[in-house]
Design a protein around this motif. Structure first.
Motif, PDB file in Angstrom:
ATOM      1  N   ALA A  75      38.125 -10.646   2.857  1.00  0.00           N
ATOM      2  CA  ALA A  75      37.358 -11.894   2.934  1.00  0.00           C
ATOM      3  C   ALA A  75      37.031 -12.410   1.533  1.00  0.00           C
ATOM      4  O   ALA A  75      37.106 -13.621   1.267  1.00  0.00           O
ATOM      5  CB  ALA A  75      36.073 -11.666   3.727  1.00  0.00           C
ATOM      6  N   THR A  76      36.684 -11.510   0.629  1.00  0.00           N
ATOM      7  CA  THR A  76      36.362 -11.891  -0.746  1.00  0.00           C
ATOM      8  C   THR A  76      37.592 -12.463  -1.454  1.00  0.00           C
ATOM      9  O   THR A  76      37.503 -13.480  -2.157  1.00  0.00           O
ATOM     10  CB  THR A  76      35.838 -10.671  -1.532  1.00  0.00           C
ATOM     11  N   ILE A  77      38.732 -11.830  -1.269  1.00  0.00           N
ATOM     12  CA  ILE A  77      39.975 -12.302  -1.886  1.00  0.00           C
ATOM     13  C   ILE A  77      40.313 -13.705  -1.405  1.00  0.00           C
ATOM     14  O   ILE A  77      40.742 -14.561  -2.187  1.00  0.00           O
ATOM     15  CB  ILE A  77      41.130 -11.319  -1.577  1.00  0.00           C
ATOM     16  N   ALA A  78      40.111 -13.968  -0.118  1.00  0.00           N
ATOM     17  CA  ALA A  78      40.410 -15.290   0.443  1.00  0.00           C
ATOM     18  C   ALA A  78      39.542 -16.374  -0.189  1.00  0.00           C
ATOM     19  O   ALA A  78      40.029 -17.459  -0.530  1.00  0.00           O
ATOM     20  CB  ALA A  78      40.217 -15.265   1.957  1.00  0.00           C
ATOM     21  N   VAL A  79      38.246 -16.085  -0.359  1.00  0.00           N
ATOM     22  CA  VAL A  79      37.335 -17.060  -0.975  1.00  0.00           C
ATOM     23  C   VAL A  79      37.710 -17.298  -2.426  1.00  0.00           C
ATOM     24  O   VAL A  79      37.794 -18.446  -2.896  1.00  0.00           O
ATOM     25  CB  VAL A  79      35.870 -16.571  -0.866  1.00  0.00           C
ATOM     26  N   ASN A  80      37.941 -16.241  -3.160  1.00  0.00           N
ATOM     27  CA  ASN A  80      38.224 -16.362  -4.588  1.00  0.00           C
ATOM     28  C   ASN A  80      39.593 -16.986  -4.865  1.00  0.00           C
ATOM     29  O   ASN A  80      39.827 -17.534  -5.944  1.00  0.00           O
ATOM     30  CB  ASN A  80      38.111 -14.992  -5.259  1.00  0.00           C
ATOM     31  N   LYS A  81      40.475 -16.890  -3.890  1.00  0.00           N
ATOM     32  CA  LYS A  81      41.779 -17.539  -4.025  1.00  0.00           C
ATOM     33  C   LYS A  81      41.608 -19.063  -4.072  1.00  0.00           C
ATOM     34  O   LYS A  81      42.291 -19.765  -4.823  1.00  0.00           O
ATOM     35  CB  LYS A  81      42.678 -17.151  -2.845  1.00  0.00           C
ATOM     36  N   LYS A  82      40.665 -19.575  -3.285  1.00  0.00           N
ATOM     37  CA  LYS A  82      40.373 -21.011  -3.308  1.00  0.00           C
ATOM     38  C   LYS A  82      39.814 -21.435  -4.665  1.00  0.00           C
ATOM     39  O   LYS A  82      40.128 -22.520  -5.168  1.00  0.00           O
ATOM     40  CB  LYS A  82      39.364 -21.362  -2.206  1.00  0.00           C
ATOM     41  N   THR A  83      38.997 -20.584  -5.254  1.00  0.00           N
ATOM     42  CA  THR A  83      38.438 -20.891  -6.578  1.00  0.00           C
ATOM     43  C   THR A  83      39.552 -20.997  -7.615  1.00  0.00           C
ATOM     44  O   THR A  83      39.571 -21.925  -8.434  1.00  0.00           O
ATOM     45  CB  THR A  83      37.443 -19.790  -6.996  1.00  0.00           C
ATOM     46  N   THR A  84      40.486 -20.065  -7.582  1.00  0.00           N
ATOM     47  CA  THR A  84      41.609 -20.099  -8.524  1.00  0.00           C
ATOM     48  C   THR A  84      42.429 -21.366  -8.353  1.00  0.00           C
ATOM     49  O   THR A  84      42.775 -22.041  -9.340  1.00  0.00           O
ATOM     50  CB  THR A  84      42.512 -18.864  -8.320  1.00  0.00           C
ATOM     51  N   LYS A  85      42.771 -21.709  -7.123  1.00  0.00           N
ATOM     52  CA  LYS A  85      43.570 -22.911  -6.859  1.00  0.00           C
ATOM     53  C   LYS A  85      42.841 -24.173  -7.319  1.00  0.00           C
ATOM     54  O   LYS A  85      43.470 -25.109  -7.840  1.00  0.00           O
ATOM     55  CB  LYS A  85      43.896 -23.006  -5.368  1.00  0.00           C
ATOM     56  N   SER A  86      41.531 -24.210  -7.122  1.00  0.00           N
ATOM     57  CA  SER A  86      40.756 -25.385  -7.537  1.00  0.00           C
ATOM     58  C   SER A  86      40.744 -25.521  -9.055  1.00  0.00           C
ATOM     59  O   SER A  86      40.793 -26.634  -9.582  1.00  0.00           O
ATOM     60  CB  SER A  86      39.324 -25.292  -7.000  1.00  0.00           C
ATOM     61  N   CYS A  87      40.680 -24.395  -9.768  1.00  0.00           N
ATOM     62  CA  CYS A  87      40.751 -24.438 -11.237  1.00  0.00           C
ATOM     63  C   CYS A  87      42.095 -25.004 -11.684  1.00  0.00           C
ATOM     64  O   CYS A  87      42.162 -25.836 -12.607  1.00  0.00           O
ATOM     65  CB  CYS A  87      40.555 -23.031 -11.820  1.00  0.00           C
ATOM     66  N   LEU A  88      43.168 -24.570 -11.053  1.00  0.00           N
ATOM     67  CA  LEU A  88      44.503 -25.060 -11.412  1.00  0.00           C
ATOM     68  C   LEU A  88      44.649 -26.553 -11.119  1.00  0.00           C
ATOM     69  O   LEU A  88      45.215 -27.306 -11.922  1.00  0.00           O
ATOM     70  CB  LEU A  88      45.569 -24.262 -10.647  1.00  0.00           C
ATOM     71  N   THR A  89      44.116 -26.978  -9.982  1.00  0.00           N
ATOM     72  CA  THR A  89      44.202 -28.395  -9.612  1.00  0.00           C
ATOM     73  C   THR A  89      43.380 -29.261 -10.554  1.00  0.00           C
ATOM     74  O   THR A  89      43.825 -30.341 -10.976  1.00  0.00           O
ATOM     75  CB  THR A  89      43.716 -28.595  -8.167  1.00  0.00           C
ATOM     76  N   LEU A  90      42.186 -28.802 -10.894  1.00  0.00           N
ATOM     77  CA  LEU A  90      41.348 -29.553 -11.832  1.00  0.00           C
ATOM     78  C   LEU A  90      42.034 -29.698 -13.186  1.00  0.00           C
ATOM     79  O   LEU A  90      41.967 -30.760 -13.817  1.00  0.00           O
ATOM     80  CB  LEU A  90      40.004 -28.845 -12.015  1.00  0.00           C
ATOM     81  N   THR A  91      42.689 -28.659 -13.625  1.00  0.00           N
ATOM     82  CA  THR A  91      43.402 -28.718 -14.905  1.00  0.00           C
ATOM     83  C   THR A  91      44.488 -29.795 -14.868  1.00  0.00           C
ATOM     84  O   THR A  91      44.667 -30.552 -15.841  1.00  0.00           O
ATOM     85  CB  THR A  91      44.026 -27.349 -15.233  1.00  0.00           C
ATOM     86  N   LYS A  92      45.191 -29.895 -13.761  1.00  0.00           N
ATOM     87  CA  LYS A  92      46.216 -30.932 -13.623  1.00  0.00           C
ATOM     88  C   LYS A  92      45.595 -32.325 -13.682  1.00  0.00           C
ATOM     89  O   LYS A  92      46.132 -33.240 -14.331  1.00  0.00           O
ATOM     90  CB  LYS A  92      46.967 -30.751 -12.309  1.00  0.00           C
ATOM     91  N   LEU A  93      44.461 -32.511 -13.014  1.00  0.00           N
ATOM     92  CA  LEU A  93      43.790 -33.819 -13.021  1.00  0.00           C
ATOM     93  C   LEU A  93      43.271 -34.166 -14.413  1.00  0.00           C
ATOM     94  O   LEU A  93      43.323 -35.328 -14.836  1.00  0.00           O
ATOM     95  CB  LEU A  93      42.635 -33.817 -12.015  1.00  0.00           C
ATOM     96  N   ILE A  94      42.758 -33.164 -15.119  1.00  0.00           N
ATOM     97  CA  ILE A  94      42.265 -33.396 -16.487  1.00  0.00           C
ATOM     98  C   ILE A  94      43.411 -33.848 -17.381  1.00  0.00           C
ATOM     99  O   ILE A  94      43.287 -34.832 -18.128  1.00  0.00           O
ATOM    100  CB  ILE A  94      41.615 -32.108 -17.049  1.00  0.00           C
TER     101      ILE A  94
END
Length: 259
Positions: A75-94
């Motif tokens: 369950a923890t891995i699933a939540v933290n996977k979303k955090t990683t993906k959001s960081c990558l997406t934000l970097t693309k938008l920046i």
């Protein structure tokens, strides 16, 4: 029984049958020794039976504990996977300078990068076995070593969890609070542990808008990268913990089958 043997000895002595008396005495000593050996063996069998029962109970309890920990780390891995993906997406938008073009999407991404979590291992059974001297009850030396390594592994991961949390709180959050309407995250906030829906959230969007200049973009990218960098250590630790748990469960299951 003792009186019976004593009577035989007295009868032999009174009849002056010395040689028979000595033979009988030696035989009696042998019988006593055999009796003692049998009693010791029975006691050993009983003790072994008790220890086998204790070992079986410990192995079953350990299996339950590690299976619980497996579900928690998944369950923890699933939540933290979303955090990683959001960081990558934000970097693309920046890098595309597109933050102002999709503010609602940015709101959700900012919520996700702060919605990280950490694995909270249950160690009641394993900790008691290691710390209370029950470790020797487990005959499998590999399982004994695994339990000692397990508690060390959990402790070693704490430092990376603290680094991530401190960096987010002291560095990234102050930067975000000056440039983004973070309260918009309230509109989609959902806490996994809020089983009874006690959470009350904002119902309206913030009147403020994203206020980030071109000069801020590189710092924003670096802030997101640094957060992801610290987060990566925690995520990799969790993956390693999952592998460790799976290996431990397999060891315990094999030992239970052979018991």
């Amino acid at each position: 029984m003792i009186k019976f043997f004593r009577k035989i000895r007295y009868d032999l002595m009174s009849q002056n049958k010395t040689s028979k008396y000595f033979k009988y005495a030696i035989g009696e000593i042998i019988l006593v020794v055999i009796g003692i050996l049998i009693a010791l063996q029975i006691n050993t069998w009983n003790q072994q039976r008790i220890e086998n029962k204790q070992e079986l109970e410990l192995l079953k309890a350990l299996k339950d504990e590690f299976e619980y920990n497996l579900s928690e780390v998944d369950a923890t891995i699933a939540v933290n996977k979303k955090t990683t993906k959001s960081c990558l997406t934000l970097t693309k938008l920046i890098r595309a300078d597109s933050l102002n073009k999709m503010p609602e999407y940015v709101d959700s991404l900012l919520l996700n990068i702060g919605d990280f979590t950490s694995f909270d291992a249950r160690t009641g059974v394993s900790g008691e076995i290691v710390n209370s001297g029950k470790l020797n009850i487990l005959k499998n030396k590999n399982i004994r070593a695994q339990l000692g390594n397990w508690l060390t592994l959990i402790a070693d991961c704490e430092e990376d969890i603290l680094f991530r949390s401190d960096n987010y709180t002291m560095n990234l959050m102050p930067f975000l609070m000056k440039r983004f309407p973070l309260s918009n995250g309230e509109l989609t906030k959902n806490l996994a542990f809020d089983k009874m829906n006690y959470l009350e959230t904002y119902q309206e969007k913030s009147p403020f808008r994203i206020n980030i200049s071109e000069d801020d973009l590189m710092e924003f990218e670096n802030q997101i990268w640094h957060h992801k960098h610290n987060h990566d250590y925690v995520v990799i630790n969790e993956r390693n913990i999952r592998d460790f748990i799976m290996a431990t469960i397999k060891m315990i299951e094999e030992e239970l089958k052979s018991s």
